[in-house]
Write a protein that holds these residues in place. Structure first.
Motif, short mmCIF file in Angstrom:
data_model
loop_
_atom_site.label_atom_id
_atom_site.label_comp_id
_atom_site.label_asym_id
_atom_site.label_seq_id
_atom_site.Cartn_x
_atom_site.Cartn_y
_atom_site.Cartn_z
N PHE A 1 0.85 -1.20 0.00
CA PHE A 1 0.00 0.00 0.00
C PHE A 1 0.88 1.24 0.00
N SER B 1 5.33 15.92 -13.29
CA SER B 1 4.88 17.31 -13.11
C SER B 1 6.05 18.26 -13.23
N GLU C 1 -4.90 8.41 -6.19
CA GLU C 1 -3.64 7.67 -6.14
C GLU C 1 -2.47 8.61 -5.93
N GLY C 2 -1.31 8.01 -5.68
CA GLY C 2 -0.10 8.80 -5.45
C GLY C 2 0.14 9.81 -6.57
N ARG C 3 -0.15 9.41 -7.80
CA ARG C 3 0.15 10.29 -8.93
C ARG C 3 -0.80 11.49 -8.98
N ILE D 1 -1.67 13.44 -6.44
CA ILE D 1 -1.40 14.47 -5.45
C ILE D 1 -0.90 15.75 -6.10
N PHE D 2 0.00 15.60 -7.08
CA PHE D 2 0.66 16.79 -7.63
C PHE D 2 0.05 17.31 -8.93
N THR D 3 -1.09 16.76 -9.34
CA THR D 3 -1.72 17.28 -10.56
C THR D 3 -2.50 18.54 -10.26
N GLU E 1 6.45 8.96 -9.75
CA GLU E 1 6.20 9.11 -11.18
C GLU E 1 5.47 10.41 -11.45
N GLY E 2 4.45 10.68 -10.62
CA GLY E 2 3.64 11.88 -10.81
C GLY E 2 4.44 13.15 -10.59
N LEU E 3 5.23 13.16 -9.52
CA LEU E 3 5.99 14.37 -9.20
C LEU E 3 7.07 14.62 -10.26
N LYS F 1 3.85 5.73 -7.37
CA LYS F 1 3.02 6.58 -8.23
C LYS F 1 3.22 8.06 -7.92
N LEU F 2 3.46 8.36 -6.65
CA LEU F 2 3.76 9.74 -6.27
C LEU F 2 5.05 10.19 -6.97
N ILE G 1 -4.62 2.91 -3.51
CA ILE G 1 -3.79 2.34 -4.58
C ILE G 1 -4.64 1.92 -5.76
N LEU H 1 -6.44 8.76 -0.04
CA LEU H 1 -5.23 8.26 -0.72
C LEU H 1 -5.24 6.73 -0.70
N ASN I 1 3.15 1.34 -3.31
CA ASN I 1 2.44 1.75 -4.52
C ASN I 1 2.20 3.25 -4.54
N ILE I 2 1.85 3.79 -3.38
CA ILE I 2 1.65 5.24 -3.28
C ILE I 2 2.98 5.96 -3.52
N ALA I 3 4.06 5.44 -2.94
CA ALA I 3 5.38 6.06 -3.13
C ALA I 3 5.78 6.03 -4.60
#
Lengths: 349, 349
Positions: free
Chosen positions: A230, A245, B213-215, B217-219, A240-242, A237-238, B183, B181, A233-235
């Motif tokens: 849990f 961005s 999801e984690g991704r 957060i920063f959108t 990837e997202g950050l 995707k976070l 997964i 938050l 997965n958050i770490a």
């Protein structure tokens, strides 16, 4: 295994673009010495093979009639799509016709097919997804990134043991440092599960360096970071997202004036090297560890480079006999892992 | 409260640089209309006030004799350092001599002093740390970033209710969207705790948009993201670490050749704007919500800008009567929060 070369079964229908992306990637891996079995719609595959002048390479094709869609539920994919490319690819590994499988299809379905078609290595309580991520220095292995939730301490120890082998055999780290992901470095910091895991790790043969924090993941100072799926997965995707961005904002700002555009052009090589460092494609996919045979789960949006690298990673895993080392490592720690209970399996898929 | 202006008690000894950073930051906030009470060693404070030409501003000084060090345990700081700047600052709020407290000192000690000196608002099961983070668009509130571990669903609902008020009253968002938050976006994805929380959120008056999801957060597409403090703290530190690493790598690459150096100079303005977007200093500190009085926890490495912004955030919180709204929101949801048990308090500090 027909010969000494590792043979990787590749799900040609997986990913957002299917054979058009997957086949060229597989051809490239074949050119680097990996034997390939492409699994999926034979016509589409043959067309792409022809377009990529794959003649003379060690590439087989196995025709399948079904495709697991991104929105299919894993259980449905397993039960109702027995002739899907991903399920057949897993079956090839189970039957000894391939050594590993790589798919950029529906992740949940890939994990489920891996679990149920391949089955677990004896002693493995829960297979786990490992992600190899770029850092300022060496890549770090984060495990588990989403195959399990509500893990128990004994599961975490096994995740650490499996990732230790991945770090040695695939990334070439001699004695990987292993940290438990927590919210403070001192022993006794963390949630109940992490606190209960600390002693297990300390008693193991791992090169355990204690708790690590979120900020330590990307410094490159630790080789393996262990957590529940849990959190992992958050770490993942976070991150990837950050990273995405930040790239987007940087591009937008650099295009905002003629001067900065010119500046960006002059700094192009620096940007390319920067992108290489933060680029997940460098490493390809996430290996699902603990199964009788390797399954590598790739991002649906994988580009050819990511797919090729995932196939090469799977081949290295096989060549370096990581499976044998993994089984031996788990075996040596059986008494520790049995202490804290195996529990029922809560798939996150 | 001596008058209509919010008065903020500032721990002058907190942070890696103490009065030298904190006092100028407080002076700047005073110039923007906030009444300030600086708490700490009077001599050092007066020296910095003189150096920053603070004459004529509404700034009081309260002398204290003890300092909580970064390595002090929160419980020790609480029991053995009753005349520490952070504990006295909290006491000023309890006694009605200030409306809020801001500290860049030992975070665990600040949280502990806040909890025990200020006490919880009636009905609050667990106070929680909220972090306001920059995104591609509007800032997002992540709650809890480390005050609690092993939270229960009813705690999570309260975190969401409190962050909703922060988003409205401090960030000016009219009807903040709130996500859990997890997964996977679909209901039913996540660990046991998140699954059990979903219905509570759906039944609340919050503008609940389901799992994120984690991704996400920063959108900038969600205003409030709710999670347990173990996950939130890892997410926060991971983000800080990754953003820091990316900046470092970018700088290194840009300095690697004359051409890229020249390019970087031409793009300077773009880089500055980029840094502004990813810069945590823009928002200052993490407010600890749920106490009788606001405590804002700042990073030990806070620069003057971050400190000033933290003080201004605290003042806005007070001016906009966020506390009353917070108590009212919790009160209206009492029946929901009581459903899933309050449990004992597991401070992560």
């Amino acid at each position: 295994m027909p010969n000494d070369k590792p043979r990787i079964a590749v799900d040609a229908m997986g990913g957002d673009f299917g054979p058009h992306i997957v086949v060229p990637a597989a051809v490239k891996a074949a050119r680097e010495g990996v034997a390939i079995t492409l699994v999926g719609d034979e016509d589409s595959i043959r067309k792409e093979l022809a377009a990529n002048s794959a003649g003379g390479l060690d590439i087989d094709v196995v025709h399948t009639t079904q495709i697991v869609e991104m929105e299919d539920k894993p259980a449905d994919a397993l039960r109702r799509k027995r002739d899907s490319s991903i399920q057949v690819a897993c079956r090839l590994v189970r039957e000894g016709k391939a050594d590993g499988v790589v798919s950029a299809g529906n992740s949940g379905a890939t994990v489920a097919c891996g679990m149920f078609v391949l089955g677990r290595i004896k002693g493995v309580q829960r297979p786990a997804l490992a992600s190899v991520m770029p850092t300022e220095k060496n890549p770090v292995v984060l495990i588990d990134v989403g195959a399990n939730v509500d893990s128990k301490p004994s599961h975490l120890l096994q995740f650490g043991l499996m990732a230790d082998v991945l770090s040695r055999d695939v990334l070439g780290v001699e004695k990987p440092t292993v940290g438990l992901l927590s919210i403070g470095e001192e022993e006794g910091k963390g949630n109940a599960m992490v606190k209960d895991s600390f002693d297990l790790f300390r008693s193991s043969d791992l090169n355990f360096i204690g708790n690590v924090e979120g900020r330590d993941i990307f410094t490159g100072d630790v080789d393996v970071v262990v957590c529940d799926g849990f959190v992992g997965n958050i770490a993942l995707k976070l991150s990837e997202g950050l990273a995405g961005s930040m790239n987007k904002i940087m591009k937008r700002e650099l295009k905002s004036s003629l001067l900065s555009k010119l500046g960006a052009m002059l700094s192009m090589r620096a940007f390319k090297r920067f992108k290489k460092v933060v680029d997940y494609a460098e490493y390809g996919g996430a290996p699902l560890l603990g199964l009788k045979g390797l399954a590598v789960v790739c991002h649906g949006k994988s580009n050819p480079k990511a797919m090729t690298n995932a196939i090469l990673m799977a081949a290295t895993f096989v060549t370096n006999k990581a499976h044998e080392h993994l089984a031996a490592g788990l075996d040596a720690h059986q008494s520790l892992s049995n202490g804290a209970g195996s529990g029922e399996h809560n798939s996150a898929a």
